[in-house]
Design an enzyme around this catalytic site. Structure first.
Site, PDB file in Angstrom:
ATOM      1  N   ARG A  32      -3.007  -3.989   6.132  1.00 47.40           N
ATOM      2  CA  ARG A  32      -1.853  -4.783   6.547  1.00 47.40           C
ATOM      3  C   ARG A  32      -2.299  -6.168   7.005  1.00 47.40           C
ATOM      4  NH1 ARG A  32      -0.444   0.386   6.926  1.00 47.40           N
ATOM      5  NH2 ARG A  32       1.753   1.046   7.027  1.00 47.40           N
ATOM      6  N   ASP A  54     -11.050   1.197  -0.223  1.00 46.08           N
ATOM      7  CA  ASP A  54      -9.655   0.769  -0.185  1.00 46.08           C
ATOM      8  C   ASP A  54      -9.506  -0.663   0.295  1.00 46.08           C
ATOM      9  OD1 ASP A  54      -8.925   3.262  -1.070  1.00 46.08           O
ATOM     10  OD2 ASP A  54      -7.406   3.581   0.481  1.00 46.08           O
ATOM     11  N   ASN A  96      -7.732   3.832  -6.432  1.00 42.73           N
ATOM     12  CA  ASN A  96      -6.710   4.783  -5.992  1.00 42.73           C
ATOM     13  C   ASN A  96      -6.249   4.422  -4.585  1.00 42.73           C
ATOM     14  OD1 ASN A  96      -4.979   6.972  -6.161  1.00 42.73           O
ATOM     15  ND2 ASN A  96      -6.530   8.495  -5.653  1.00 42.73           N
ATOM     16  N   ARG A 126       0.658   8.259  -9.389  1.00 40.22           N
ATOM     17  CA  ARG A 126       1.290   8.239  -8.069  1.00 40.22           C
ATOM     18  C   ARG A 126       2.595   7.441  -8.136  1.00 40.22           C
ATOM     19  NH1 ARG A 126      -3.236   7.084  -3.541  1.00 40.22           N
ATOM     20  NH2 ARG A 126      -1.484   7.701  -2.204  1.00 40.22           N
ATOM     21  N   SER A 171       7.394   8.018   0.681  1.00 36.83           N
ATOM     22  CA  SER A 171       6.367   7.278   1.402  1.00 36.83           C
ATOM     23  C   SER A 171       6.976   6.191   2.270  1.00 36.83           C
ATOM     24  CB  SER A 171       5.378   6.627   0.413  1.00 36.83           C
ATOM     25  OG  SER A 171       4.432   5.839   1.091  1.00 36.83           O
ATOM     26  N   SER A 172       6.480   6.088   3.502  1.00 34.85           N
ATOM     27  CA  SER A 172       6.885   4.982   4.368  1.00 34.85           C
ATOM     28  C   SER A 172       6.289   3.664   3.888  1.00 34.85           C
ATOM     29  CB  SER A 172       6.440   5.249   5.807  1.00 34.85           C
ATOM     30  OG  SER A 172       5.015   5.263   5.900  1.00 34.85           O
ATOM     31  N   ASP A 298      -1.930  12.577   7.187  1.00 35.69           N
ATOM     32  CA  ASP A 298      -3.353  12.549   6.847  1.00 35.69           C
ATOM     33  C   ASP A 298      -4.185  13.450   7.745  1.00 35.69           C
ATOM     34  OD1 ASP A 298      -2.943  10.865   4.728  1.00 35.69           O
ATOM     35  OD2 ASP A 298      -3.500   9.038   5.790  1.00 35.69           O
ATOM     36  N   LYS A 325      -0.303  12.397  -2.792  1.00 36.24           N
ATOM     37  CA  LYS A 325      -1.372  11.573  -2.214  1.00 36.24           C
ATOM     38  C   LYS A 325      -2.461  11.383  -3.271  1.00 36.24           C
ATOM     39  CE  LYS A 325       0.311  11.176   2.031  1.00 36.24           C
ATOM     40  NZ  LYS A 325       0.557   9.872   2.690  1.00 36.24           N
ATOM     41  N   GLU A 326      -3.699  11.155  -2.822  1.00 35.47           N
ATOM     42  CA  GLU A 326      -4.791  10.973  -3.787  1.00 35.47           C
ATOM     43  C   GLU A 326      -4.908  12.156  -4.747  1.00 35.47           C
ATOM     44  OE1 GLU A 326      -5.879   8.074  -0.539  1.00 35.47           O
ATOM     45  OE2 GLU A 326      -4.662   9.860  -0.806  1.00 35.47           O
ATOM     46  N   ARG A 329      -2.526  17.570  -2.157  1.00 36.54           N
ATOM     47  CA  ARG A 329      -3.325  18.111  -1.054  1.00 36.54           C
ATOM     48  C   ARG A 329      -2.868  19.495  -0.605  1.00 36.54           C
ATOM     49  NH1 ARG A 329      -4.037  12.426   2.304  1.00 36.54           N
ATOM     50  NH2 ARG A 329      -5.687  11.593   0.958  1.00 36.54           N
ATOM     51  N   HIS A 373     -10.995  11.818  -0.569  1.00 35.82           N
ATOM     52  CA  HIS A 373     -11.820  11.717   0.630  1.00 35.82           C
ATOM     53  C   HIS A 373     -11.404  12.706   1.704  1.00 35.82           C
ATOM     54  CE1 HIS A 373      -8.751   8.764   2.522  1.00 35.82           C
ATOM     55  NE2 HIS A 373      -8.240   9.220   1.401  1.00 35.82           N
ATOM     56  N   ARG A 374     -10.116  12.957   1.858  1.00 29.34           N
ATOM     57  CA  ARG A 374      -9.658  13.831   2.947  1.00 29.34           C
ATOM     58  C   ARG A 374      -9.971  15.308   2.662  1.00 29.34           C
ATOM     59  NH1 ARG A 374      -8.586  10.315   6.325  1.00 29.34           N
ATOM     60  NH2 ARG A 374      -7.301   8.491   5.858  1.00 29.34           N
ATOM     61  N   LYS A 399     -13.939   5.971   0.255  1.00 25.09           N
ATOM     62  CA  LYS A 399     -12.583   5.407   0.205  1.00 25.09           C
ATOM     63  C   LYS A 399     -12.138   4.903   1.570  1.00 25.09           C
ATOM     64  CE  LYS A 399      -8.135   6.390  -1.946  1.00 25.09           C
ATOM     65  NZ  LYS A 399      -7.208   5.793  -0.990  1.00 25.09           N
TER      66      LYS A 399
END
Length: 421
Positions: A32, A54, A96, A126, A171-172, A298, A325-326, A329, A373-374, A399
Protein backbone atom coordinates in the site's frame (compact mmCIF):
# COMPACT_ATOMS: atom_id res chain seq x y z
CA UNK A 1 19.65 -21.43 5.88
CA UNK A 2 19.16 -21.58 2.13
CA UNK A 3 15.75 -21.70 0.51
CA UNK A 4 17.06 -23.04 -2.81
CA UNK A 5 16.81 -26.67 -1.66
CA UNK A 6 14.14 -28.79 -3.34
CA UNK A 7 12.99 -29.99 0.08
CA UNK A 8 13.66 -29.49 3.79
CA UNK A 9 13.14 -32.12 6.48
CA UNK A 10 12.36 -30.75 9.93
CA UNK A 11 13.63 -32.45 13.08
CA UNK A 12 11.36 -31.88 16.08
CA UNK A 13 13.47 -29.91 18.59
CA UNK A 14 12.18 -31.90 21.54
CA UNK A 15 12.55 -28.87 23.76
CA UNK A 16 10.99 -25.43 24.15
CA UNK A 17 12.03 -22.93 21.47
CA UNK A 18 13.45 -19.79 23.00
CA UNK A 19 15.04 -16.69 21.53
CA UNK A 20 14.45 -13.43 19.72
CA UNK A 21 13.20 -13.31 16.12
CA UNK A 22 11.97 -10.15 14.43
CA UNK A 23 9.35 -10.95 11.79
CA UNK A 24 9.60 -9.03 8.50
CA UNK A 25 7.62 -5.90 7.73
CA UNK A 26 3.98 -6.19 6.74
CA UNK A 27 3.48 -7.17 3.11
CA UNK A 28 0.02 -5.64 3.10
CA UNK A 29 1.17 -2.28 4.39
CA UNK A 30 4.40 -2.23 2.36
CA UNK A 31 2.56 -2.63 -0.95
CA UNK A 32 0.00 0.00 0.00
CA UNK A 33 2.73 2.45 0.98
CA UNK A 34 4.75 1.81 -2.18
CA UNK A 35 1.77 2.59 -4.40
CA UNK A 36 0.68 5.67 -2.46
CA UNK A 37 4.24 7.02 -2.47
CA UNK A 38 4.34 6.49 -6.23
CA UNK A 39 1.13 8.50 -6.63
CA UNK A 40 2.50 11.36 -4.51
CA UNK A 41 4.64 14.18 -5.87
CA UNK A 42 8.02 14.31 -4.13
CA UNK A 43 10.17 11.87 -2.17
CA UNK A 44 8.76 9.45 0.40
CA UNK A 45 10.83 7.33 2.76
CA UNK A 46 9.37 3.99 3.82
CA UNK A 47 11.02 2.25 6.77
CA UNK A 48 10.44 -1.16 8.34
CA UNK A 49 9.40 -2.41 4.89
CA UNK A 50 9.24 -6.00 3.68
CA UNK A 51 11.63 -7.05 0.93
CA UNK A 52 10.12 -10.16 -0.61
CA UNK A 53 8.88 -11.44 -3.95
CA UNK A 54 5.53 -9.67 -3.60
CA UNK A 55 6.96 -6.26 -2.73
CA UNK A 56 9.72 -6.55 -5.34
CA UNK A 57 7.10 -7.15 -8.02
CA UNK A 58 5.32 -3.99 -6.89
CA UNK A 59 8.52 -1.94 -6.77
CA UNK A 60 9.65 -3.12 -10.20
CA UNK A 61 6.24 -2.39 -11.74
CA UNK A 62 6.37 1.15 -10.37
CA UNK A 63 9.84 1.59 -11.86
CA UNK A 64 8.42 0.50 -15.23
CA UNK A 65 5.85 3.28 -14.82
CA UNK A 66 8.45 6.02 -14.38
CA UNK A 67 8.75 6.09 -10.58
CA UNK A 68 12.18 6.08 -8.92
CA UNK A 69 12.28 3.38 -6.25
CA UNK A 70 15.56 3.07 -4.37
CA UNK A 71 16.47 0.59 -1.64
CA UNK A 72 18.98 2.21 0.73
CA UNK A 73 18.98 -0.76 3.12
CA UNK A 74 17.32 -4.11 3.79
CA UNK A 75 14.14 -2.63 5.28
CA UNK A 76 13.71 0.71 3.50
CA UNK A 77 12.45 2.13 0.22
CA UNK A 78 12.94 5.69 -1.00
CA UNK A 79 10.28 6.56 -3.58
CA UNK A 80 10.52 9.67 -5.76
CA UNK A 81 7.68 10.49 -8.11
CA UNK A 82 6.22 13.26 -10.23
CA UNK A 83 2.84 12.27 -8.82
CA UNK A 84 1.77 10.49 -11.97
CA UNK A 85 2.30 7.14 -13.66
CA UNK A 86 3.57 6.59 -17.17
CA UNK A 87 2.34 3.81 -19.43
CA UNK A 88 4.97 1.03 -19.31
CA UNK A 89 6.62 -0.16 -22.50
CA UNK A 90 5.88 -3.79 -21.66
CA UNK A 91 3.25 -5.64 -19.57
CA UNK A 92 3.60 -5.50 -15.80
CA UNK A 93 4.43 -9.04 -14.68
CA UNK A 94 3.49 -9.49 -11.03
CA UNK A 95 4.03 -13.19 -10.40
CA UNK A 96 1.37 -14.39 -7.96
CA UNK A 97 1.25 -11.16 -5.96
CA UNK A 98 -2.44 -10.54 -5.33
CA UNK A 99 -2.09 -7.17 -3.62
CA UNK A 100 0.16 -5.78 -6.34
CA UNK A 101 -2.11 -7.08 -9.10
CA UNK A 102 -5.37 -5.74 -7.66
CA UNK A 103 -3.91 -2.38 -6.57
CA UNK A 104 -2.09 -1.71 -9.85
CA UNK A 105 -5.10 -2.72 -11.93
CA UNK A 106 -6.99 0.17 -10.36
CA UNK A 107 -4.07 2.62 -10.27
CA UNK A 108 -3.38 2.02 -13.97
CA UNK A 109 -6.39 4.26 -14.70
CA UNK A 110 -4.15 7.17 -13.64
CA UNK A 111 -1.43 6.29 -16.15
CA UNK A 112 -1.02 8.19 -19.40
CA UNK A 113 -1.69 5.27 -21.73
CA UNK A 114 -2.44 1.55 -21.92
CA UNK A 115 -1.25 -0.78 -19.17
CA UNK A 116 -1.33 -4.58 -19.23
CA UNK A 117 -1.22 -6.30 -15.84
CA UNK A 118 -0.42 -10.00 -15.80
CA UNK A 119 1.15 -12.69 -13.65
CA UNK A 120 2.14 -16.32 -13.47
CA UNK A 121 -0.07 -19.33 -14.11
CA UNK A 122 -1.47 -19.20 -10.58
CA UNK A 123 -2.36 -15.51 -10.84
CA UNK A 124 -4.07 -16.10 -14.16
CA UNK A 125 -6.60 -18.28 -12.29
CA UNK A 126 -7.34 -15.76 -9.53
CA UNK A 127 -10.59 -13.81 -10.03
CA UNK A 128 -10.53 -10.10 -10.74
CA UNK A 129 -13.88 -9.60 -12.51
CA UNK A 130 -15.57 -7.75 -9.59
CA UNK A 131 -12.79 -5.14 -9.63
CA UNK A 132 -12.91 -4.83 -13.40
CA UNK A 133 -16.68 -4.25 -13.23
CA UNK A 134 -16.24 -1.58 -10.57
CA UNK A 135 -13.58 0.25 -12.58
CA UNK A 136 -15.70 0.13 -15.74
CA UNK A 137 -18.60 1.74 -13.85
CA UNK A 138 -16.29 4.68 -13.10
CA UNK A 139 -15.78 5.27 -16.82
CA UNK A 140 -12.43 3.48 -17.02
CA UNK A 141 -11.66 1.47 -20.17
CA UNK A 142 -10.68 -1.94 -18.78
CA UNK A 143 -11.00 -5.51 -19.92
CA UNK A 144 -10.13 -8.97 -18.60
CA UNK A 145 -11.63 -11.48 -21.04
CA UNK A 146 -11.21 -14.49 -18.73
CA UNK A 147 -12.32 -12.73 -15.54
CA UNK A 148 -8.75 -13.20 -14.28
CA UNK A 149 -5.47 -11.54 -15.28
CA UNK A 150 -4.21 -10.48 -17.72
CA UNK A 151 -6.05 -7.18 -17.50
CA UNK A 152 -5.73 -4.30 -19.94
CA UNK A 153 -6.42 -0.79 -18.65
CA UNK A 154 -6.41 2.20 -21.00
CA UNK A 155 -5.22 4.87 -18.61
CA UNK A 156 -6.17 8.50 -19.23
CA UNK A 157 -4.51 10.16 -16.26
CA UNK A 158 -7.76 10.12 -14.33
CA UNK A 159 -11.39 9.05 -14.57
CA UNK A 160 -14.79 10.81 -14.67
CA UNK A 161 -16.89 8.59 -12.41
CA UNK A 162 -18.26 9.78 -9.08
CA UNK A 163 -19.90 6.68 -7.60
CA UNK A 164 -19.19 2.96 -7.64
CA UNK A 165 -20.66 -0.13 -6.03
CA UNK A 166 -18.26 -3.02 -5.42
CA UNK A 167 -18.89 -6.70 -4.83
CA UNK A 168 -16.22 -7.43 -2.19
CA UNK A 169 -17.41 -10.92 -1.31
CA UNK A 170 -14.26 -12.51 -2.73
CA UNK A 171 -11.71 -10.00 -1.53
CA UNK A 172 -11.43 -6.76 0.41
CA UNK A 173 -8.54 -5.91 -1.93
CA UNK A 174 -11.07 -4.81 -4.55
CA UNK A 175 -12.32 -2.13 -2.17
CA UNK A 176 -8.81 -1.09 -1.14
CA UNK A 177 -7.78 -0.81 -4.78
CA UNK A 178 -10.66 1.53 -5.63
CA UNK A 179 -10.23 3.56 -2.43
CA UNK A 180 -6.58 4.29 -3.25
CA UNK A 181 -7.47 5.11 -6.86
CA UNK A 182 -10.32 7.42 -5.86
CA UNK A 183 -8.12 10.20 -4.46
CA UNK A 184 -6.77 10.64 -8.00
CA UNK A 185 -10.23 11.18 -9.51
CA UNK A 186 -11.62 14.36 -11.03
CA UNK A 187 -14.49 14.53 -8.53
CA UNK A 188 -15.29 13.18 -5.07
CA UNK A 189 -16.00 9.45 -5.33
CA UNK A 190 -18.65 7.58 -3.33
CA UNK A 191 -17.72 3.92 -2.86
CA UNK A 192 -20.40 1.49 -1.67
CA UNK A 193 -20.46 -2.22 -0.93
CA UNK A 194 -22.84 -4.51 -2.79
CA UNK A 195 -24.35 -6.35 0.18
CA UNK A 196 -22.68 -6.97 3.49
CA UNK A 197 -20.18 -9.64 2.48
CA UNK A 198 -16.55 -8.55 2.55
CA UNK A 199 -13.35 -10.46 2.97
CA UNK A 200 -11.21 -9.35 5.93
CA UNK A 201 -12.66 -5.88 6.55
CA UNK A 202 -9.69 -4.98 8.76
CA UNK A 203 -7.50 -4.64 5.69
CA UNK A 204 -9.65 -1.73 4.54
CA UNK A 205 -8.76 0.01 7.80
CA UNK A 206 -5.08 -0.49 6.90
CA UNK A 207 -5.76 1.10 3.52
CA UNK A 208 -7.54 4.10 5.01
CA UNK A 209 -4.77 4.69 7.56
CA UNK A 210 -2.12 4.61 4.83
CA UNK A 211 -4.14 6.88 2.54
CA UNK A 212 -4.55 9.47 5.28
CA UNK A 213 -0.83 9.32 6.06
CA UNK A 214 -0.20 10.34 2.44
CA UNK A 215 -2.71 13.21 2.58
CA UNK A 216 -6.01 11.72 1.43
CA UNK A 217 -9.35 12.81 2.85
CA UNK A 218 -11.82 9.97 3.37
CA UNK A 219 -15.21 10.06 5.11
CA UNK A 220 -17.18 6.98 6.12
CA UNK A 221 -20.88 7.79 6.56
CA UNK A 222 -21.69 4.16 7.39
CA UNK A 223 -20.06 0.72 7.52
CA UNK A 224 -20.63 0.10 3.81
CA UNK A 225 -19.84 3.52 2.31
CA UNK A 226 -16.77 5.70 1.85
CA UNK A 227 -16.44 9.14 0.24
CA UNK A 228 -12.98 10.01 -1.05
CA UNK A 229 -12.08 13.60 -1.97
CA UNK A 230 -9.99 14.26 -5.14
CA UNK A 231 -6.97 15.50 -3.17
CA UNK A 232 -4.31 13.33 -4.73
CA UNK A 233 -1.44 12.37 -2.43
CA UNK A 234 1.55 14.10 -0.91
CA UNK A 235 4.93 12.57 -0.17
CA UNK A 236 5.47 11.34 3.37
CA UNK A 237 7.86 9.44 5.61
CA UNK A 238 6.07 6.28 6.69
CA UNK A 239 7.01 3.47 9.08
CA UNK A 240 5.67 -0.03 8.40
CA UNK A 241 4.85 -2.36 11.30
CA UNK A 242 5.93 -6.03 11.34
CA UNK A 243 3.82 -8.55 9.48
CA UNK A 244 1.12 -10.03 11.72
CA UNK A 245 0.58 -13.01 9.42
CA UNK A 246 4.28 -13.88 9.73
CA UNK A 247 4.08 -13.38 13.48
CA UNK A 248 1.43 -16.10 13.75
CA UNK A 249 4.00 -18.77 12.86
CA UNK A 250 6.32 -17.59 15.63
CA UNK A 251 3.50 -17.31 18.16
CA UNK A 252 2.45 -20.84 17.23
CA UNK A 253 6.00 -22.24 17.42
CA UNK A 254 6.30 -20.77 20.90
CA UNK A 255 3.05 -22.32 22.14
CA UNK A 256 3.46 -25.70 20.42
CA UNK A 257 6.87 -26.22 22.05
CA UNK A 258 6.16 -24.49 25.37
CA UNK A 259 8.87 -21.96 24.60
CA UNK A 260 9.38 -18.22 24.80
CA UNK A 261 9.97 -16.37 21.52
CA UNK A 262 10.34 -12.60 21.65
CA UNK A 263 9.27 -11.07 18.33
CA UNK A 264 9.93 -7.51 19.49
CA UNK A 265 6.34 -6.30 19.12
CA UNK A 266 3.47 -7.05 21.54
CA UNK A 267 0.41 -8.60 19.92
CA UNK A 268 -1.79 -5.67 20.94
CA UNK A 269 0.46 -3.24 19.03
CA UNK A 270 -0.43 -4.72 15.63
CA UNK A 271 -3.13 -3.04 13.54
CA UNK A 272 -3.43 -5.91 11.02
CA UNK A 273 -6.42 -8.28 11.18
CA UNK A 274 -4.38 -11.46 11.57
CA UNK A 275 -3.16 -10.27 14.97
CA UNK A 276 -6.56 -11.38 16.28
CA UNK A 277 -5.23 -14.93 15.97
CA UNK A 278 -2.90 -14.33 18.94
CA UNK A 279 -5.67 -14.82 21.48
CA UNK A 280 -6.67 -18.11 19.85
CA UNK A 281 -3.08 -19.33 19.65
CA UNK A 282 -2.63 -18.53 23.34
CA UNK A 283 -5.63 -20.76 24.14
CA UNK A 284 -3.92 -23.90 22.74
CA UNK A 285 -4.44 -26.82 23.41
CA UNK A 286 -7.98 -25.68 24.06
CA UNK A 287 -8.86 -23.99 20.79
CA UNK A 288 -12.61 -23.40 20.45
CA UNK A 289 -14.77 -25.98 18.68
CA UNK A 290 -15.50 -23.47 15.89
CA UNK A 291 -13.26 -20.71 14.56
CA UNK A 292 -14.62 -18.10 12.15
CA UNK A 293 -11.66 -17.32 9.92
CA UNK A 294 -13.36 -14.69 7.75
CA UNK A 295 -11.59 -11.72 9.31
CA UNK A 296 -8.14 -13.33 9.77
CA UNK A 297 -7.88 -15.39 6.63
CA UNK A 298 -4.11 -15.67 6.35
CA UNK A 299 -3.91 -16.97 9.92
CA UNK A 300 -6.23 -19.91 9.22
CA UNK A 301 -3.48 -22.27 7.94
CA UNK A 302 -1.47 -21.53 11.10
CA UNK A 303 -4.44 -22.29 13.32
CA UNK A 304 -5.33 -25.39 11.30
CA UNK A 305 -1.84 -26.81 11.79
CA UNK A 306 -2.13 -26.16 15.52
CA UNK A 307 -5.58 -27.76 15.61
CA UNK A 308 -3.98 -31.06 14.63
CA UNK A 309 -2.56 -31.18 18.16
CA UNK A 310 -5.49 -29.62 19.99
CA UNK A 311 -7.37 -31.43 22.75
CA UNK A 312 -10.62 -31.47 20.76
CA UNK A 313 -11.76 -31.13 17.11
CA UNK A 314 -11.93 -27.70 15.46
CA UNK A 315 -14.18 -26.57 12.59
CA UNK A 316 -13.02 -23.56 10.57
CA UNK A 317 -15.87 -21.57 9.06
CA UNK A 318 -16.16 -18.41 6.96
CA UNK A 319 -13.16 -19.46 4.88
CA UNK A 320 -14.62 -19.93 1.38
CA UNK A 321 -12.38 -17.09 0.18
CA UNK A 322 -9.34 -19.24 0.98
CA UNK A 323 -10.18 -21.24 -2.13
CA UNK A 324 -9.10 -18.30 -4.35
CA UNK A 325 -5.80 -17.43 -2.65
CA UNK A 326 -2.39 -18.50 -3.98
CA UNK A 327 -3.93 -21.96 -4.05
CA UNK A 328 -7.15 -23.53 -2.76
CA UNK A 329 -6.02 -23.39 0.86
CA UNK A 330 -9.03 -25.26 2.21
CA UNK A 331 -8.29 -28.26 0.00
CA UNK A 332 -4.54 -27.92 0.47
CA UNK A 333 -4.65 -27.93 4.26
CA UNK A 334 -7.11 -30.84 4.32
CA UNK A 335 -4.92 -32.86 1.95
CA UNK A 336 -1.58 -32.11 3.58
CA UNK A 337 -2.71 -32.55 7.18
CA UNK A 338 -4.26 -35.90 6.21
CA UNK A 339 -0.84 -37.02 4.96
CA UNK A 340 0.32 -36.86 8.58
CA UNK A 341 -2.54 -39.00 9.90
CA UNK A 342 -5.58 -40.45 8.11
CA UNK A 343 -8.72 -38.50 8.98
CA UNK A 344 -6.78 -35.66 10.57
CA UNK A 345 -8.49 -33.05 8.37
CA UNK A 346 -11.36 -33.04 5.90
CA UNK A 347 -13.32 -30.56 3.84
CA UNK A 348 -16.99 -30.17 4.74
CA UNK A 349 -18.50 -27.87 2.13
CA UNK A 350 -16.31 -24.78 2.41
CA UNK A 351 -15.43 -25.57 6.03
CA UNK A 352 -12.25 -27.28 7.18
CA UNK A 353 -12.64 -29.77 10.03
CA UNK A 354 -9.53 -30.87 11.94
CA UNK A 355 -9.90 -33.85 14.26
CA UNK A 356 -6.82 -34.49 16.40
CA UNK A 357 -5.45 -38.04 16.35
CA UNK A 358 -3.39 -39.98 18.92
CA UNK A 359 0.26 -39.08 18.47
CA UNK A 360 1.17 -42.66 17.52
CA UNK A 361 -1.08 -42.33 14.45
CA UNK A 362 1.14 -39.61 12.96
CA UNK A 363 3.66 -40.60 10.33
CA UNK A 364 6.44 -39.00 8.28
CA UNK A 365 5.21 -37.20 5.15
CA UNK A 366 6.37 -35.17 2.18
CA UNK A 367 4.25 -32.02 2.18
CA UNK A 368 3.21 -30.49 -1.14
CA UNK A 369 3.13 -26.70 -0.89
CA UNK A 370 1.34 -25.75 -4.14
CA UNK A 371 3.77 -22.81 -4.59
CA UNK A 372 1.96 -21.28 -1.59
CA UNK A 373 4.09 -19.71 1.11
CA UNK A 374 1.40 -20.10 3.78
CA UNK A 375 1.03 -23.84 3.22
CA UNK A 376 4.81 -24.25 3.57
CA UNK A 377 5.12 -22.16 6.73
CA UNK A 378 2.07 -23.52 8.50
CA UNK A 379 2.79 -27.18 7.74
CA UNK A 380 6.34 -26.66 8.99
CA UNK A 381 4.78 -26.11 12.41
CA UNK A 382 3.61 -29.72 12.42
CA UNK A 383 7.23 -30.70 11.93
CA UNK A 384 8.05 -29.25 15.31
CA UNK A 385 6.14 -32.17 16.86
CA UNK A 386 6.02 -34.90 14.19
CA UNK A 387 9.27 -36.60 13.04
CA UNK A 388 9.90 -36.83 9.31
CA UNK A 389 7.92 -33.87 8.02
CA UNK A 390 9.52 -32.78 4.74
CA UNK A 391 8.48 -29.52 3.09
CA UNK A 392 8.67 -29.55 -0.71
CA UNK A 393 9.57 -26.34 -2.57
CA UNK A 394 10.57 -24.52 0.64
CA UNK A 395 11.72 -21.52 -1.40
CA UNK A 396 8.11 -20.47 -1.94
CA UNK A 397 8.28 -18.68 1.44
CA UNK A 398 10.21 -15.92 -0.37
CA UNK A 399 6.82 -14.52 -1.36
CA UNK A 400 6.40 -12.87 2.05
CA UNK A 401 8.98 -14.22 4.54
CA UNK A 402 12.30 -14.95 2.81
CA UNK A 403 14.14 -15.59 6.09
CA UNK A 404 11.59 -18.00 7.59
CA UNK A 405 13.83 -21.06 7.53
CA UNK A 406 16.81 -19.11 8.81
CA UNK A 407 14.71 -17.78 11.67
CA UNK A 408 13.53 -21.27 12.63
CA UNK A 409 17.12 -22.48 12.54
CA UNK A 410 18.18 -19.55 14.75
CA UNK A 411 15.65 -20.74 17.33
CA UNK A 412 17.29 -24.16 17.34
CA UNK A 413 15.22 -26.10 14.79
CA UNK A 414 17.30 -28.53 12.75
CA UNK A 415 16.49 -28.38 9.04
CA UNK A 416 18.06 -30.85 6.62
CA UNK A 417 18.19 -30.24 2.90
CA UNK A 418 17.08 -33.26 0.90
CA UNK A 419 16.29 -34.09 -2.69
CA UNK A 420 12.57 -34.14 -3.42
CA UNK A 421 11.11 -37.61 -3.86
Amino acid sequence: MTTTASALTITPPGRPLRGHVAPPGSKSITNRALLLAALARGTSRLTGALKSDDTRYMAEALRQMGVTVEEPDATSFTVTSEGRLRAPATPLFLGNAGTATRFLTAAAALADGPVVITGDAHMQKRPIAPLVAALASLGIAVEAPTGCPPVTVRGQGGFPGQAVTIDAGLSSQYVSAVLMLAAGGRHPVRISLAGDAIGARGYIDLTLAAMRAFGATVEQPDAATWIVQPTGYRAADFHIEPDASAATYLWAAEVLTGGAIDIGTPAQAFTQPDAKAHALIAAFPHLPAEIDGSQMQDAVPTLAAMAAFNATPVRFTGIANLRVKECDRVAAMATELARLAPGLAVEDGDDLVVTPQPREHFRPAHITTYADHRIAMSMALAGLLVPGVTILDPGCVAKTYPEYWRDLAALGVTLREVAAA
